[in-house]
Design a protein around this motif. Structure first.
Motif, mmCIF file in Angstrom:
data_model
loop_
_atom_site.group_PDB
_atom_site.id
_atom_site.type_symbol
_atom_site.label_atom_id
_atom_site.label_comp_id
_atom_site.label_asym_id
_atom_site.label_seq_id
_atom_site.Cartn_x
_atom_site.Cartn_y
_atom_site.Cartn_z
ATOM 1 N N ASP A 97 31.265 26.980 45.036
ATOM 2 C CA ASP A 97 31.923 27.307 44.080
ATOM 3 C C ASP A 97 31.065 28.906 43.976
ATOM 4 O OD1 ASP A 97 33.341 28.107 42.041
ATOM 5 O OD2 ASP A 97 32.368 27.011 40.424
ATOM 6 N N SER A 98 32.146 29.907 43.525
ATOM 7 C CA SER A 98 31.405 31.083 43.410
ATOM 8 C C SER A 98 32.535 32.197 42.571
ATOM 9 C CB SER A 98 31.566 31.809 44.943
ATOM 10 O OG SER A 98 31.497 33.279 44.964
ATOM 11 N N ASN A 100 32.860 35.267 43.536
ATOM 12 C CA ASN A 100 33.002 36.284 44.206
ATOM 13 C C ASN A 100 34.504 36.270 44.533
ATOM 14 O OD1 ASN A 100 30.377 36.985 44.548
ATOM 15 N ND2 ASN A 100 30.100 35.674 46.407
ATOM 16 N N PRO A 101 35.410 37.378 44.571
ATOM 17 C CA PRO A 101 36.844 37.537 44.912
ATOM 18 C C PRO A 101 37.049 36.972 46.238
ATOM 19 C CG PRO A 101 36.149 39.652 44.678
ATOM 20 C CD PRO A 101 35.121 38.849 44.282
ATOM 21 N N GLN A 102 38.270 36.269 46.581
ATOM 22 C CA GLN A 102 38.606 35.852 47.783
ATOM 23 C C GLN A 102 38.997 37.230 48.456
ATOM 24 O OE1 GLN A 102 39.062 34.721 51.002
ATOM 25 N NE2 GLN A 102 39.057 32.501 49.812
ATOM 26 N N ARG A 103 38.476 37.376 49.557
ATOM 27 C CA ARG A 103 38.861 38.582 50.256
ATOM 28 C C ARG A 103 39.803 38.389 51.336
ATOM 29 N NH1 ARG A 103 34.720 42.624 49.832
ATOM 30 N NH2 ARG A 103 32.747 41.790 49.246
ATOM 31 N N GLU A 104 40.237 37.345 51.832
ATOM 32 C CA GLU A 104 41.246 37.308 53.043
ATOM 33 C C GLU A 104 42.560 36.565 52.191
ATOM 34 O OE1 GLU A 104 38.716 34.393 54.824
ATOM 35 O OE2 GLU A 104 37.385 35.977 55.453
ATOM 36 N N LEU A 105 42.507 36.050 51.298
ATOM 37 C CA LEU A 105 43.682 35.532 50.565
ATOM 38 C C LEU A 105 43.767 35.771 49.056
ATOM 39 C CD1 LEU A 105 43.495 31.903 52.134
ATOM 40 C CD2 LEU A 105 45.090 33.833 52.818
ATOM 41 N N PRO A 106 43.744 37.044 48.826
ATOM 42 C CA PRO A 106 43.817 37.533 47.325
ATOM 43 C C PRO A 106 45.229 37.004 46.639
ATOM 44 C CG PRO A 106 44.134 39.549 48.873
ATOM 45 C CD PRO A 106 43.754 38.448 49.738
ATOM 46 N N GLU A 108 47.272 37.498 42.873
ATOM 47 C CA GLU A 108 47.305 37.937 41.395
ATOM 48 C C GLU A 108 48.569 37.376 40.740
ATOM 49 O OE1 GLU A 108 48.225 42.266 39.596
ATOM 50 O OE2 GLU A 108 46.713 42.356 41.192
#
Length: 124
Positions: A97-98, A100-106, A108
């Motif tokens: 768990d984190s 941190n935002p998901q960089r590869e599959l953002p 919204e």
């Protein structure tokens, strides 16, 4: 959160969601549950019918989907969304768990709040 998107060839008495008291044993088949611990039965049939489930307050189970025409496939399309607080350090999934935002599959999801007039017009 579960949101109904559509279905095909689904019998009207199938695909219901049952809400259970937290005292109910997890993973029991519906016909083995304690009737007194069933809090509600909900069946979504209209586009965007939505049910919010607070998993630490209620358990839920799904009644199977049955076909009207047994020769054809029955489908029930639902959008399932999970929201939760991040786990604490001593939780079993803490290493996964984190915040941190998901960089590869953002992703919204904008929330659109209709004006009061639009809301009244929609309800008519």
């Amino acid at each position: 959160m579960t949101t109904f998107v559509g279905n095909e060839n689904v019998a009207p008495n199938s695909g219901a969601t049952f809400m259970h008291d937290m005292q109910e044993q997890t993973s029991k088949r519906l016909n083995q549950t304690t009737p007194e611990l069933i809090c509600a039965r909900v069946q979504r049939r209209n586009l965007l019918d939505t049910l919010l489930i607070v998993d630490n307050e209620r358990k839920h189970s799904i009644w199977p989907v049955y076909a009207v025409d047994p020769v054809k496939q029955a489908t029930r399309d639902m959008l399932i969304s999970f929201t939760r607080k991040p786990v604490t350090q001593n939780h079993t999934s803490a290493s996964l768990d984190s915040l941190n935002p998901q960089r590869e599959l953002p992703m919204e999801l904008p929330v659109i709040v209709p004006s009061q007039w639009q809301y009244r017009a929609f309800l008519r």
